[in-house]
Design a protein around this motif. Structure first.
Motif, PDB file in Angstrom:
ATOM      1  N   ILE A 223       6.836  21.748   5.911  1.00 58.74           N
ATOM      2  CA  ILE A 223       6.398  20.627   5.070  1.00 58.74           C
ATOM      3  C   ILE A 223       7.233  19.383   5.366  1.00 58.74           C
ATOM      4  N   PHE A 224       8.551  19.541   5.402  1.00 59.46           N
ATOM      5  CA  PHE A 224       9.415  18.381   5.583  1.00 59.46           C
ATOM      6  C   PHE A 224       9.372  17.849   7.009  1.00 59.46           C
ATOM      7  N   ARG A 225       9.217  18.736   7.985  1.00 56.44           N
ATOM      8  CA  ARG A 225       9.051  18.236   9.362  1.00 56.44           C
ATOM      9  C   ARG A 225       7.772  17.411   9.468  1.00 56.44           C
ATOM     10  N   ASP A 226       6.669  17.957   8.941  1.00 50.48           N
ATOM     11  CA  ASP A 226       5.388  17.246   9.004  1.00 50.48           C
ATOM     12  C   ASP A 226       5.447  15.930   8.235  1.00 50.48           C
ATOM     13  N   LEU A 227       6.152  15.943   7.101  1.00 50.52           N
ATOM     14  CA  LEU A 227       6.244  14.728   6.283  1.00 50.52           C
ATOM     15  C   LEU A 227       6.967  13.616   7.037  1.00 50.52           C
ATOM     16  N   LEU A 228       8.075  13.934   7.697  1.00 50.82           N
ATOM     17  CA  LEU A 228       8.799  12.917   8.450  1.00 50.82           C
ATOM     18  C   LEU A 228       8.021  12.449   9.681  1.00 50.82           C
ATOM     19  N   ASN A 229       7.328  13.383  10.341  1.00 43.72           N
ATOM     20  CA  ASN A 229       6.493  12.993  11.488  1.00 43.72           C
ATOM     21  C   ASN A 229       5.379  12.061  11.052  1.00 43.72           C
ATOM     22  N   PHE A 230       4.789  12.336   9.893  1.00 44.60           N
ATOM     23  CA  PHE A 230       3.721  11.488   9.362  1.00 44.60           C
ATOM     24  C   PHE A 230       4.268  10.097   9.038  1.00 44.60           C
ATOM     25  N   ALA A 231       5.424  10.055   8.360  1.00 42.83           N
ATOM     26  CA  ALA A 231       6.008   8.766   7.983  1.00 42.83           C
ATOM     27  C   ALA A 231       6.362   7.950   9.223  1.00 42.83           C
ATOM     28  N   ALA A 232       6.852   8.604  10.272  1.00 41.50           N
ATOM     29  CA  ALA A 232       7.217   7.893  11.500  1.00 41.50           C
ATOM     30  C   ALA A 232       5.987   7.242  12.143  1.00 41.50           C
ATOM     31  N   ARG A 233       4.842   7.889  12.027  1.00 42.69           N
ATOM     32  CA  ARG A 233       3.620   7.376  12.639  1.00 42.69           C
ATOM     33  C   ARG A 233       2.958   6.290  11.799  1.00 42.69           C
ATOM     34  N   TYR A 234       2.915   6.464  10.475  1.00 43.98           N
ATOM     35  CA  TYR A 234       2.009   5.648   9.653  1.00 43.98           C
ATOM     36  C   TYR A 234       2.702   4.681   8.701  1.00 43.98           C
ATOM     37  N   LEU A 235       4.028   4.706   8.624  1.00 46.72           N
ATOM     38  CA  LEU A 235       4.745   3.687   7.853  1.00 46.72           C
ATOM     39  C   LEU A 235       4.912   2.420   8.679  1.00 46.72           C
ATOM     40  N   HIS A 236       4.851   1.258   8.007  1.00 43.36           N
ATOM     41  CA  HIS A 236       5.249   0.021   8.661  1.00 43.36           C
ATOM     42  C   HIS A 236       6.762   0.040   8.872  1.00 43.36           C
ATOM     43  N   VAL A 237       7.227  -0.694   9.865  1.00 43.17           N
ATOM     44  CA  VAL A 237       8.670  -0.832  10.073  1.00 43.17           C
ATOM     45  C   VAL A 237       9.287  -1.466   8.816  1.00 43.17           C
ATOM     46  N   ASN A 238      10.420  -0.936   8.391  1.00 45.87           N
ATOM     47  CA  ASN A 238      11.130  -1.296   7.155  1.00 45.87           C
ATOM     48  C   ASN A 238      10.489  -0.677   5.912  1.00 45.87           C
TER      49      ASN A 238
ATOM     50  N   VAL B 127       0.864  -1.177   0.000  1.00 47.00           N
ATOM     51  CA  VAL B 127       0.000   0.000   0.000  1.00 47.00           C
ATOM     52  C   VAL B 127       0.904   1.231   0.000  1.00 47.00           C
ATOM     53  N   VAL B 128       0.723   2.095  -1.015  1.00 48.06           N
ATOM     54  CA  VAL B 128       1.612   3.244  -1.224  1.00 48.06           C
ATOM     55  C   VAL B 128       0.788   4.529  -1.191  1.00 48.06           C
ATOM     56  N   LEU B 129       1.326   5.549  -0.521  1.00 42.75           N
ATOM     57  CA  LEU B 129       0.651   6.849  -0.395  1.00 42.75           C
ATOM     58  C   LEU B 129       1.519   7.951  -0.988  1.00 42.75           C
TER      59      LEU B 129
ATOM     60  N   THR C 196      15.943   9.170   0.360  1.00 42.50           N
ATOM     61  CA  THR C 196      15.318   7.886   0.687  1.00 42.50           C
ATOM     62  C   THR C 196      15.585   7.574   2.157  1.00 42.50           C
ATOM     63  N   MET C 197      14.509   7.355   2.924  1.00 44.13           N
ATOM     64  CA  MET C 197      14.621   7.013   4.336  1.00 44.13           C
ATOM     65  C   MET C 197      13.855   5.728   4.616  1.00 44.13           C
ATOM     66  N   GLU C 198      14.311   5.006   5.631  1.00 41.07           N
ATOM     67  CA  GLU C 198      13.672   3.739   5.995  1.00 41.07           C
ATOM     68  C   GLU C 198      13.305   3.763   7.471  1.00 41.07           C
ATOM     69  N   LYS C 199      12.100   3.305   7.768  1.00 43.83           N
ATOM     70  CA  LYS C 199      11.660   3.263   9.156  1.00 43.83           C
ATOM     71  C   LYS C 199      12.313   2.077   9.853  1.00 43.83           C
ATOM     72  N   VAL C 200      12.987   2.333  10.968  1.00 41.12           N
ATOM     73  CA  VAL C 200      13.783   1.300  11.633  1.00 41.12           C
ATOM     74  C   VAL C 200      13.210   0.852  12.964  1.00 41.12           C
ATOM     75  N   CYS C 201      12.220   1.580  13.485  1.00 35.31           N
ATOM     76  CA  CYS C 201      11.636   1.186  14.779  1.00 35.31           C
ATOM     77  C   CYS C 201      10.218   1.728  14.878  1.00 35.31           C
TER      78      CYS C 201
ATOM     79  N   GLU D 153      -4.849   6.098  14.483  1.00 37.59           N
ATOM     80  CA  GLU D 153      -3.518   5.912  15.050  1.00 37.59           C
ATOM     81  C   GLU D 153      -3.057   4.464  14.883  1.00 37.59           C
ATOM     82  N   GLN D 154      -2.603   4.139  13.669  1.00 37.33           N
ATOM     83  CA  GLN D 154      -2.011   2.830  13.409  1.00 37.33           C
ATOM     84  C   GLN D 154      -1.203   2.927  12.110  1.00 37.33           C
ATOM     85  N   THR D 155      -0.307   1.992  11.889  1.00 37.70           N
ATOM     86  CA  THR D 155       0.487   2.019  10.659  1.00 37.70           C
ATOM     87  C   THR D 155      -0.351   1.502   9.492  1.00 37.70           C
ATOM     88  N   PHE D 156      -0.228   2.211   8.350  1.00 38.14           N
ATOM     89  CA  PHE D 156      -1.024   1.851   7.180  1.00 38.14           C
ATOM     90  C   PHE D 156      -0.163   1.459   5.981  1.00 38.14           C
TER      91      PHE D 156
END
Length: 527
Positions: free
Chosen positions: A358-373, A225-227, A418-423, A306-309
């Motif tokens: 924009i970039f702060r909000d984007l990273l905060n969003f990715a930290a909350r809603y991305l699956h790990v990896n 699933v890609v956003l 390119t960033m990857e969620k690690v935790c 509030e969950q990863t999508f």
């Protein structure tokens, strides 16, 4: 002398030669590394490959090479490398030393084949190509099959590399390869998904090649699933859906998403009613991968549960050049009636959305809603002479994987991050931060259109000089030509006169002029 490429075969590894397309040089290894990780292929990649379009790899099997070619946009072809040398003599000596155990399956198969001479950075005449083929050690390459130039089962390439020194070919090849063709990359997809063929485009629709590169960097695969939180016309979603992912997006521009905005194509007065992100996916038979597109504000992440999508987030935020960055915000100076406050008839106000936010909000969003990896891939615009690595935002949940540069002109460019969620995210974590705010003193629009500081200083000095005037006294009169010899040094007609600077100011402006804002924005994919 170069040795034949047989050691890898003995060790059950295959020596592979990759021939890159000569564009987006800084993106090559990043795309290749992401594809290797997507298919879980283990090998050693160099930290950098310079401008050379050739890269040698050891892979577990030829199937791995075919997997790489099935995804790579920046690869022209992939080969099994048999031998190499600095000259054709060295190459032929290396071929002569190939072990029979390695050659026998190809020699005795009876399959049809052909030889082909290719080159980089220099065109080789047909007569020379024939000479190269005739000089091969045919007593070693004694294939039992017949030659078939059109319907061959195997193609053996002699590849000459004439260097990449600013486009100037060397007199003789720097290196020569003999390799068996395995597969071509996905260069043909660039034309298939070209924007000129797209049903729905906007002012900032992403180039097809870059869209597919972003999908590869995000490791987009089937059933993910890609956003895209700044979806626009959905170019990035098309590339992700083509990889088998399910896609969705958000955008604050209601008019664009509902085909009511001004058209982006020349000579069109209004958009067609069916122009939409869905129609773009339908155009390529990808509509089953479409989830939805929402009119939403990317600065308001709490609209989501509030969950990863998401398995990946790929996006190109607006830079404020061709499209302004907006968000919904309260305007304290606006007075509302009770009916507007309580009845829901008030239309929310849009305000400027600063790039740093924009970039702060984007990273905060990715930290909350991305699956790990899961991966976040986005564009970060920069001013070239002030950019530093500290400008890239960071978050405790996200690890920086790739940082690739695309120069847009002599002053500005953009970085593909390119960033990857690690935790997993938790509420105790700090928000995203910028060690050095690249946009603190000026917006990217101001950076793009402003003159450089050096040029400004020179123009200021030139404009402060007094203009030359008519002679005021006998001393100045005496400076005029006094005889025919001196007179002949002056311009004799209007044509010569026009070639001369008329005063210091004109001369200075000529010396210190610049292209400035005459760059054609339509040729750059700037937001």
């Amino acid at each position: 002398m170069s040795a034949p490429m047989v050691n890898s075969c003995v060790n059950s590894m295959k020596s592979i030669l990759i021939h890159f397309a000569h564009e987006h040089v800084d993106f090559r290894l990043a795309e290749l590394a992401s594809i290797l990780k997507l298919f879980k292929i283990t090998t050693c990649l160099p930290d950098q490959n310079g401008f050379s379009p050739f890269l040698k790899l050891d892979l577990p099997s030829l199937d791995c090479a075919q997997q790489i070619a099935s995804r790579a946009v920046l690869i022209k072809s992939v080969y099994e490398l048999w031998a190499q040398g600095k000259t054709h003599k060295e190459l032929n000596e290396s071929l002569s030393k190939l072990p029979a155990k390695f050659l026998d399956p190809y020699i005795t198969s009876g399959d049809t084949y052909k030889f082909q001479v290719t080159s980089f950075n220099k065109k080789i005449p047909p007569k020379r190509k024939l000479e190269i083929i005739e000089n091969l050690p045919h007593e070693v390459l004694a294939f039992e099959g017949r030659v078939d130039l059109k319907n061959h089962q195997h193609a053996y390439h002699i590849i000459e590399d004439y260097g990449s020194n600013m486009g100037k070919p060397t007199k003789e090849p720097e290196q020569v390869f003999f390799a068996k063709w395995i597969a071509d990359g996905q260069r043909d997809k660039i034309n298939e998904f070209h924007l000129q063929k797209r049903h729905f485009i906007a002012n900032t629709s992403m180039d097809a090649a870059l869209s597919m590169i972003m999908a590869n960097l995000a490791k987009v695969g089937p059933n993910m699933v890609v956003l895209d939180p700044f979806v626009g016309s959905g170019s990035l979603l098309v590339s992700a859906a083509a990889k088998g992912a399910y896609v969705m997006g958000t955008d604050i521009d209601y008019l664009l998403l509902h085909a009511k905005s001004r058209p982006s194509r020349c000579n069109m007065k209004k958009r067609q009613s069916d122009e939409s992100v869905y129609s773009n996916l339908h155009q390529y038979g990808l509509e089953k991968h479409f989830l939805d597109v929402l009119v939403a504000d990317a600065s308001k992440p709490h609209m989501w549960r509030e969950q990863t999508f998401y398995d990946a987030i790929i996006t190109d935020p607006p830079y404020g050049i061709r499209e302004g960055a907006k968000k919904i915000d309260f305007n304290p100076t606006l007075s509302l009636t009770d009916e507007q406050r309580n009845g829901g008839t008030h239309i929310a106000q849009r305000t400027e959305y600063h790039l740093s936010d924009i970039f702060r909000d984007l990273l905060n969003f990715a930290a909350r809603y991305l699956h790990v990896n899961g991966r976040l891939v986005y564009w970060f615009p920069v001013q070239l002479h002030t950019y530093a690595e500290g400008n890239i935002p960071s978050h405790p949940c996200l690890r920086l994987v790739h940082n690739c540069e695309q120069k847009l002109n002599s002053k500005v460019g953009r970085r593909l991050i390119t960033m990857e969620k690690v935790c997993e995210f938790n509420d105790d974590m700090q928000d995203a931060k910028l060690a050095v705010d690249h946009f603190q003193e000026a917006s990217f629009r101001d950076m793009y259109f402003s003159e450089s500081s050096v040029l400004k200083e020179k123009l200021t000095q030139a404009r402060s000089r007094p203009l030359k005037s008519a002679p005021q006294n006998d001393l100045e009169v005496n400076k005029r030509p006094q005889n025919d010899l001196e007179l002949n040094k002056q311009p004799q007609n209007d044509l010569e006169l026009c070639k001369q600077p008329q005063n210091d100011l004109v001369e200075s402006r000529r010396d210190f002029s610049e292209d400035g804002v005459n760059d054609k924005l339509s040729q750059l994919n700037l937001k």
